[in-house]
Scaffold this active site. Structure first.
Site, PDB file in Angstrom:
ATOM      1  N   ASN A 270      -6.071   2.922 -12.908  1.00 41.81           N
ATOM      2  CA  ASN A 270      -4.781   2.041 -12.235  1.00 41.81           C
ATOM      3  C   ASN A 270      -3.589   2.503 -12.464  1.00 41.81           C
ATOM      4  OD1 ASN A 270      -3.900  -0.640 -11.503  1.00 41.81           O
ATOM      5  ND2 ASN A 270      -3.381  -1.096 -13.521  1.00 41.81           N
TER       6      ASN A 270
ATOM      7  N   GLY B 181       0.841  -1.130   0.057  1.00 41.26           N
ATOM      8  CA  GLY B 181       0.041   0.119   0.006  1.00 41.26           C
ATOM      9  C   GLY B 181       0.939   1.290   0.139  1.00 41.26           C
ATOM     10  N   SER B 182       2.042   1.205  -0.561  1.00 38.41           N
ATOM     11  CA  SER B 182       2.702   2.594  -0.614  1.00 38.41           C
ATOM     12  C   SER B 182       2.160   3.591  -1.399  1.00 38.41           C
ATOM     13  CB  SER B 182       4.359   2.227  -1.074  1.00 38.41           C
ATOM     14  OG  SER B 182       4.309   1.560  -2.520  1.00 38.41           O
ATOM     15  N   ASN B 183       1.519   3.234  -2.320  1.00 40.50           N
ATOM     16  CA  ASN B 183       0.736   4.183  -3.315  1.00 40.50           C
ATOM     17  C   ASN B 183      -0.463   5.084  -2.236  1.00 40.50           C
ATOM     18  OD1 ASN B 183       1.808   4.640  -6.195  1.00 40.50           O
ATOM     19  ND2 ASN B 183       2.197   2.241  -6.066  1.00 40.50           N
TER      20      ASN B 183
ATOM     21  N   HIS C 112       0.393   1.284 -13.292  1.00 41.82           N
ATOM     22  CA  HIS C 112       0.979   0.056 -13.609  1.00 41.82           C
ATOM     23  C   HIS C 112       2.448   0.206 -13.920  1.00 41.82           C
ATOM     24  CE1 HIS C 112       1.457  -3.774 -15.592  1.00 41.82           C
ATOM     25  NE2 HIS C 112       2.422  -3.070 -16.670  1.00 41.82           N
TER      26      HIS C 112
ATOM     27  N   MET D 250      -4.506  -6.785  -7.118  1.00 40.01           N
ATOM     28  CA  MET D 250      -4.043  -7.799  -8.007  1.00 40.01           C
ATOM     29  C   MET D 250      -4.995  -8.761  -8.805  1.00 40.01           C
ATOM     30  SD  MET D 250      -1.003  -7.128  -8.093  1.00 40.01           S
ATOM     31  CE  MET D 250       0.004  -8.642  -9.040  1.00 40.01           C
ATOM     32  N   ARG D 251      -6.287  -8.217  -9.030  1.00 40.80           N
ATOM     33  CA  ARG D 251      -7.301  -9.048  -9.499  1.00 40.80           C
ATOM     34  C   ARG D 251      -7.799  -8.279 -10.846  1.00 40.80           C
ATOM     35  NH1 ARG D 251      -9.202 -13.742  -6.356  1.00 40.80           N
ATOM     36  NH2 ARG D 251      -7.991 -13.590  -4.654  1.00 40.80           N
TER      37      ARG D 251
END
Ligand code: GRF
Length: 203
Positions: free
Chosen positions: A117, A20-22, A119, A100-101
């Site tokens: 998102n 969860g760093s973002n 990436h 991750m889904r």
């Protein structure tokens, strides 16, 4: 005298499966007054993911949607429950930060053009898993990160912004990912602020 009205913060939900760093950087940008938003709900498919600690520390509601039937997506029932929770919390923008889904129809059609998102590559290069390792294996000399809208494909939605980083001689997958993450922590809040301003054009 009419003082200018302060914009109401855009209600975000951050979805993540990992440390969860973002999410933490998004929260810091909000606290620093650089992002006109609030994180109204944190969601994970992993009940014990690091991102849940952020929710606890910052007193943000946290919900987990574990899935045992499928590895790469939620079941339709589980994703519909997630949509209901997002509606219940008045979420306006869904932020995938290491989630991750793959997102399927219930969520995509409930939030059209409202799911973003991050990436860890310069899309369209290296979509999918461990993009930093893909870059090393391909001998890339430049990599980076991309923020994009989410559609039904894998990392294929409209690109909103990118930041590049060099791939240095001797880089490992881990050292490159660490450098990409520094860029992510700068790019993501910047793009989110652009989207949040667009959601509050006339306030
Ligand atoms: C990030 O590198 C992101 O690009 C990828 O997953 C990682 C999540 O990191 N999709 P964190 O959980 O935000 O630290």
């Amino acid at each position: 005298m009419n003082l200018p009205k302060k914009k109401s913060p855009v209600r975000l939900s951050v979805l993540g499966s990992g440390k969860g760093s973002n999410c933490r950087t998004i929260l810091s940008a909000i606290c620093a007054g650089q992002l006109d938003a609030e994180i109204a709900l944190i969601v994970s498919d992993q009940p014990d993911a690091g991102i849940s600690d952020i929710a606890r520390e910052a007193s943000i509601p946290f919900l987990s949607f574990p899935e045992t039937r499928y590895r790469t997506r939620l079941s339709e029932e589980q994703e519909s429950r997630l949509v209901a929770a997002l509606y219940n919390h008045g979420i306006e923008l869904v932020v995938l930060a290491g989630y991750m889904r793959v997102i399927k129809a219930p969520l995509l059609s409930a939030f059209p053009g409202r799911i973003v998102n991050i990436h860890p590559s310069l899309l369209p290069q290296f979509p999918g898993l461990a993009a930093w390792k893909q870059a090393i294996d391909a001998g890339a000399t430049v990599s980076g990160c991309t923020v994009h809208f989410v559609d039904e494909g894998i990392d294929s939605g409209e690109i909103l912004g990118q930041e590049t980083v060099p791939v240095l001689p001797g880089d490992t997958a881990e050292s490159l990912h660490a450098r990409i993450q520094i860029a992510e922590h700068h790019l993501f809040p910047t793009i989110l602020q652009r989207l949040c301003s667009a959601l509050r054009p006339n306030e």
